[in-house]
Design an enzyme around this catalytic site. Structure first.
Site, PDB file in Angstrom:
ATOM      1  N   HIS A  43      -6.080  -1.261  -0.650  1.00 28.16           N
ATOM      2  CA  HIS A  43      -5.567  -0.365  -1.691  1.00 28.16           C
ATOM      3  C   HIS A  43      -6.255   0.997  -1.644  1.00 28.16           C
ATOM      4  CE1 HIS A  43      -2.643  -2.665  -3.984  1.00 28.16           C
ATOM      5  NE2 HIS A  43      -3.407  -3.725  -3.870  1.00 28.16           N
ATOM      6  N   GLY A 130       1.263 -11.896   4.084  1.00 27.94           N
ATOM      7  CA  GLY A 130       0.394 -10.721   4.067  1.00 27.94           C
ATOM      8  C   GLY A 130      -0.271 -10.500   5.414  1.00 27.94           C
ATOM      9  N   SER A 133       4.032 -10.139   9.419  1.00 25.11           N
ATOM     10  CA  SER A 133       5.071 -10.626  10.324  1.00 25.11           C
ATOM     11  C   SER A 133       6.159  -9.569  10.486  1.00 25.11           C
ATOM     12  CB  SER A 133       5.680 -11.927   9.793  1.00 25.11           C
ATOM     13  OG  SER A 133       6.408 -11.692   8.597  1.00 25.11           O
ATOM     14  N   ASP A 181       0.294  -1.454   9.165  1.00 20.75           N
ATOM     15  CA  ASP A 181       0.665  -2.656   9.915  1.00 20.75           C
ATOM     16  C   ASP A 181       1.180  -2.314  11.304  1.00 20.75           C
ATOM     17  OD1 ASP A 181       0.095  -3.716   7.504  1.00 20.75           O
ATOM     18  OD2 ASP A 181       2.164  -4.202   6.965  1.00 20.75           O
TER      19      ASP A 181
HETATM   20  P1  ADP Z   1       4.626  -9.961   5.912  1.00 26.84           P
HETATM   21  O1  ADP Z   1       4.890  -8.783   6.764  1.00 26.84           O
HETATM   22  O2  ADP Z   1       3.340  -9.886   5.184  1.00 26.84           O
HETATM   23  O3  ADP Z   1       4.738 -11.265   6.647  1.00 26.84           O
HETATM   24  P2  ADP Z   1       6.960  -8.954   4.616  1.00 26.84           P
HETATM   25  O4  ADP Z   1       7.640  -9.292   3.331  1.00 26.84           O
HETATM   26  O5  ADP Z   1       6.541  -7.565   4.852  1.00 26.84           O
HETATM   27  O6  ADP Z   1       5.746  -9.972   4.775  1.00 26.84           O
HETATM   28  O7  ADP Z   1       7.925  -9.326   5.817  1.00 26.84           O
HETATM   29  C1  ADP Z   1       8.479 -10.618   5.884  1.00 26.84           C
HETATM   30  C2  ADP Z   1       9.943 -10.500   6.266  1.00 26.84           C
HETATM   31  O8  ADP Z   1      10.057 -10.053   7.637  1.00 26.84           O
HETATM   32  C3  ADP Z   1      10.653 -11.846   6.257  1.00 26.84           C
HETATM   33  O9  ADP Z   1      11.155 -12.135   4.971  1.00 26.84           O
HETATM   34  C4  ADP Z   1      11.771 -11.620   7.261  1.00 26.84           C
HETATM   35  O10 ADP Z   1      12.829 -10.906   6.668  1.00 26.84           O
HETATM   36  C5  ADP Z   1      11.118 -10.706   8.290  1.00 26.84           C
HETATM   37  N1  ADP Z   1      10.549 -11.476   9.421  1.00 26.84           N
HETATM   38  C6  ADP Z   1       9.259 -11.425   9.844  1.00 26.84           C
HETATM   39  N2  ADP Z   1       9.079 -12.231  10.923  1.00 26.84           N
HETATM   40  C7  ADP Z   1      10.263 -12.785  11.194  1.00 26.84           C
HETATM   41  C8  ADP Z   1      10.724 -13.719  12.185  1.00 26.84           C
HETATM   42  N3  ADP Z   1       9.917 -14.222  13.108  1.00 26.84           N
HETATM   43  N4  ADP Z   1      12.042 -14.064  12.140  1.00 26.84           N
HETATM   44  C9  ADP Z   1      12.866 -13.576  11.199  1.00 26.84           C
HETATM   45  N5  ADP Z   1      12.484 -12.701  10.259  1.00 26.84           N
HETATM   46  C10 ADP Z   1      11.215 -12.307  10.230  1.00 26.84           C
HETATM   47 MG    MG Z   2       5.114  -6.797   6.056  1.00 28.54          MG
END
Ligand code: ADP
Ligand code: MG
Length: 388
Positions: A43, A130, A133, A181
């Site tokens: 933050h 978090g 992904s 990220d």
């Molecule tokens: P984080 O980045 O912390 O994991 P986010 O909410 O920023 O959480 O991103 C998660 C979203 O990214 C998922 O809900 C999906 O829409 C997308 N996503 C990430 N990785 C994948 C994957 N391997 N296959 C499909 N969608 C994905």
């Molecule tokens: Mg994210």
């Protein structure tokens, strides 16, 4: 439960197999990009502060085959909804596909001649924990497609490619990402954390060879999200920006602890105190890492957590329990990571205590009636890459 990074060859073959199975296509391009965890500096990005993330071994792999027409077909092992549209329709893709199609849109918007393509995704980055992904997906797609349309983006143009992935997330997926990220997913190097300073957007590699020190970073995904609409992110950001305004500053990067007494409002003072002390803790952590003072690093993680819990008020029962239990079970220090109200925590642990600390957290969660958490070891890995 421990989430392993998976064998990179298996992941690569997995993405290629999904492409074959869904579209009868043989992949001609494959790429990977890592998830990340932020060691410290939470933050503070929107106050031009620094942070110190590392890329994980856990990564997202994509396999693709270009097409002769303008169609785009996307499929992921982690979604039962494949996406299909034209290159023009990438701008308005929704759901998970927005993160992938958004990168095609951003590359086209920057003037690159992106072809139609079929693309498949496989991943060992836990989704929504978090650990980023979303950036792993964008950057894997970015590297794979850049290799077709402008290979310079993989070398001298890496920062530009990160920016295009940021645009995909902001403008097509519609998530207000700060850009950390994608920066770490693109620029990380194995065996180092990446000091990212949002004051001047500079990056520095900070060596982090925990294995040689007999230490490990244990990440615990609480698998909860208590986020209201925007996760409280907007409200905290407003508070701290209001504090800066009242101090007559552009951001809290220029603030010093002594100035905060001038903030009449107690809540604003606590919000500002988190930002100011967290910025100091990042610099102190870099110093401690450089001198190998692991006890100090642990203490800084603990102090970061206390500040996020008490001053910024973005922790939650599960994150507090995970960090307290880790410390009691032998961690040198532990803190919540990410926006807060759920998501993951990180603990610096003697390597031989990793299983015991994870088990202690599992037991504490069960006793408190929380869902079982998921754990993984964070090993500083390299950024997004084309797979030859
Ligand atoms: P984080 O980045 O912390 O994991 P986010 O909410 O920023 O959480 O991103 C998660 C979203 O990214 C998922 O809900 C999906 O829409 C997308 N996503 C990430 N990785 C994948 C994957 N391997 N296959 C499909 N969608 C994905
Ligand atoms: Mg994210």
């Amino acid at each position: 439960m421990f989430l392993t990074p998976g064998d990179p060859d298996d992941l690569r073959l997995g993405a290629a197999a999904i492409l074959r199975q869904h579209y009868g296509a043989e992949a001609t391009v494959a790429a990977r990009a890592p998830g990340r965890v932020n060691l410290i500096g939470e933050h503070v990005d929107y106050h031009r502060g620094p942070c110190l993330p590392l890329a994980l071994e856990h990564a997202t792999h994509v396999a693709l085959r270009p097409r002769d027409d303008d169609r785009v077909r996307l499929v992921s092992r982690h979604s039962d909804e494949p996406w299909e549209g034209t290159l023009d329709e990438c701008a308005s893709a929704t759901g998970w596909a927005a993160y992938a199609a958004g990168v095609l849109w951003a590359l086209r918007d920057s003037g690159r001649a992106v072809p139609g393509l079929d693309l498949a995704v496989d991943s060992t980055v836990p989704v929504g924990a978090g650990l980023s992904s979303s950036a792993a997906l964008e950057c894997a797609v970015g590297v794979a497609v850049a290799s077709l349309v402008d290979p310079d983006l993989l070398t001298t143009g890496r920062r530009e490619l990160a920016q295009l992935c940021i645009r995909a997330e902001r403008e097509v997926a519609g998530a207000p990402t700060g850009g950390l990220d994608q920066t770490v997913a693109m620029l990380a190097e194995a065996g180092a954390a990446l000091l990212v300073d949002f004051d001047d957007d500079s990056t520095h590699q900070v060596p982090l060879d925990l294995t040689a020190e007999g230490l490990a970073l244990l990440v615990t995904d609480t698998r909860v999200s208590h986020a209201l609409v925007d996760g409280g992110y907007g409200a905290r950001r407003e508070d701290s920006e209001e504090a800066a305004r009242r101090l007559g500053l552009e951001s809290l990067r220029e603030a010093r602890l002594g100035m905060l007494d001038d903030l009449g409002d107690e809540r604003l003072r606590r919000r500002a105190r988190h930002v100011v002390t967290e910025i100091e803790r990042v610099a102190a952590t870099v110093d401690a890492l450089e001198s190998g003072d692991w006890t100090a690093v642990g203490g800084l993680l603990d102090a970061s957590h206390a500040s996020l819990r008490d001053d910024y008020e973005v922790s939650c029962a599960e994150l507090d329990l995970a960090t307290t239990t880790a410390r009691e079970a032998g961690a040198l220090g532990a803190r919540m990571v990410g926006g807060g109200f759920g998501g993951s925590a990180v603990a610096l642990v003697p390597a031989e205590r990793v299983e015991a600390v994870a088990a202690a957290v599992d037991t504490a969660f069960a006793a408190a009636g929380h869902r079982p958490p998921a754990h993984l070891r964070a090993v500083a890995s390299s950024g997004a890459a084309l797979l030859g």
